[in-house]
Design an enzyme around this catalytic site. Structure first.
Site, short mmCIF file in Angstrom:
data_model
loop_
_atom_site.label_atom_id
_atom_site.label_comp_id
_atom_site.label_asym_id
_atom_site.label_seq_id
_atom_site.Cartn_x
_atom_site.Cartn_y
_atom_site.Cartn_z
N TYR A 1 -1.77 8.03 -7.21
CA TYR A 1 -0.68 8.11 -8.19
C TYR A 1 0.18 6.85 -8.13
O TYR A 1 0.11 6.06 -7.20
CB TYR A 1 0.18 9.35 -7.95
CG TYR A 1 1.19 9.19 -6.84
CD1 TYR A 1 2.52 8.89 -7.13
CD2 TYR A 1 0.82 9.34 -5.50
CE1 TYR A 1 3.45 8.73 -6.11
CE2 TYR A 1 1.75 9.18 -4.48
CZ TYR A 1 3.07 8.88 -4.80
OH TYR A 1 3.98 8.71 -3.80
N ARG B 1 -1.82 -1.69 -8.45
CA ARG B 1 -1.88 -0.94 -7.19
C ARG B 1 -2.64 0.37 -7.38
O ARG B 1 -3.37 0.81 -6.48
CB ARG B 1 -0.46 -0.68 -6.67
CG ARG B 1 -0.44 -0.15 -5.25
CD ARG B 1 0.95 -0.21 -4.66
NE ARG B 1 1.90 0.62 -5.38
CZ ARG B 1 3.20 0.69 -5.08
NH1 ARG B 1 3.69 -0.04 -4.08
NH2 ARG B 1 4.01 1.47 -5.77
N LYS C 1 -2.10 4.83 -2.33
CA LYS C 1 -0.97 5.69 -2.74
C LYS C 1 -1.58 7.00 -3.23
O LYS C 1 -1.87 7.17 -4.41
CB LYS C 1 -0.15 4.99 -3.82
CG LYS C 1 1.28 5.51 -3.95
CD LYS C 1 2.09 4.56 -4.80
CE LYS C 1 3.47 5.13 -5.13
NZ LYS C 1 4.34 5.22 -3.95
N GLU D 1 8.54 2.87 7.52
CA GLU D 1 9.04 3.00 6.15
C GLU D 1 9.58 4.40 5.93
O GLU D 1 9.38 5.30 6.75
CB GLU D 1 7.92 2.71 5.15
CG GLU D 1 6.76 3.69 5.20
CD GLU D 1 5.67 3.37 4.20
OE1 GLU D 1 5.91 2.57 3.29
OE2 GLU D 1 4.58 3.95 4.33
#
Length: 296
Positions: free
Chosen positions: A33, A52, A151, A184
């Site tokens: 996603y 990406r 992702k 992160e």
């Protein structure tokens, strides 16, 4: 329409949107996603997000059936059905549906879901007063196990970390690696400033290479700021002069508290300079992108 869902190009209202219970995104998190937002009907950095998305697809051996340019045009075509100028957009593509099993051959055609609804800015108080974050002891998934640059819809590591932070009423939660270095957040990257040096964890630290992160690093370079991409732990973070997070939807948010350490956001001079430059970057990007799309 102010909000909609497109499933394989068929537009419906959110209440009527349906996907099969045999979809592999639902069953296994076998999906990818991207999320971005629009400013005055221009999707910010859409090229980077779709690039990406395609890299994520390559990582998991999924054929998206379109070129990147076609995908961007496809998303804008759907956007024509939405009347709101500033929206949140999420595109999620699963491997598809089929008999339950691990083999990718069991799903023949990907399922594409695009969600669009009015963008809701976070409370202005966070930009003025800063946000409280929590650094959890939960480990970020190792790149050797599941590369964070995929992702993916497999987001349980982030969800559990966020739940950890909710116990402390945190705006965002940051994970660590096995050396206890901060990696992160669940949906953001972290920066700190110490002695006029801008510092952020390196991409080798099992982090997603955030698009806003990349832009901020580039702007700092243009401004002649000293920069370091290196690891730091919670103790070093607590001694920083400034701390802030970045994400595509929240932009740059100052951090006022982390695990008991506190900062006076009004003294964040470096961050404030970066915010000005970042707003200029958004404006210039959208102007150029609007001009380009009008020519199509």
């Amino acid at each position: 329409m102010n909000e909609l869902v497109s499933i394989n190009g068929v537009i419906t209202s959110p209440d009527e949107a349906r996907i099969s219970v045999f979809d592999r995104g639902f069953l296994f998190g076998d999906a990818i996603y991207e999320v971005t937002r629009s400013y005055d009907r221009i999707f910010f950095e859409i090229e980077s997000h779709i690039n990406r998305l395609f890299r994520s697809a390559d990582f998991i051996q999924m054929d998206l059936g379109k070129t990147q340019s076609q995908m961007i045009d496809h998303i804008y075509k759907i956007y024509e059905q939405v009347s709101c100028d500033n929206i949140y957009m999420r595109i999620q593509i699963s491997r598809g549906q089929g008999p339950i099993g691990m083999s990718k051959r069991l799903a023949k055609t990907p399922n594409e879901v695009i969600i669009m609804y009015p963008f809701h800015q976070i409370d202005e108080k966070y930009y003025k007063m800063g946000a409280k974050i929590h650094v959890t002891t939960r480990l970020r998934n190792s790149k050797k196990a599941l590369d964070p640059n995929i992702k993916s819809g497999n987001y349980l590591n982030n969800v559990l970390a966020y739940i950890d932070g909710e116990k402390y009423d945190a705006f965002e939660t940051f994970m660590v690696n096995k050396e206890n270095m901060i990696t992160e957040g669940t949906t953001s990257n972290i920066f700190m400033v110490k002695d006029n040096v801008l510092i952020t964890p390196p991409v080798e630290f099992d982090i997603l290479e955030g698009i806003t992160r990349r832009i901020v690093i580039g702007l700092a370079k243009e401004m002649g700021m000293a920069r370091e991409e290196r690891g730091f732990n919670l103790q070093e973070l607590s001694q920083a002069d400034e701390v802030f997070l970045t994400s595509s939807t929240r932009e740059i948010v100052p951090i006022s508290e982390a695990n008991g350490a506190k900062w006076d956001v009004q003294k964040f001079h470096t961050m404030k300079k970066l915010i000005v430059k970042y707003q200029d970057y958004i404006h210039n990007y959208c102007q150029k992108a609007s001009s380009t799309r009008k020519k199509k």
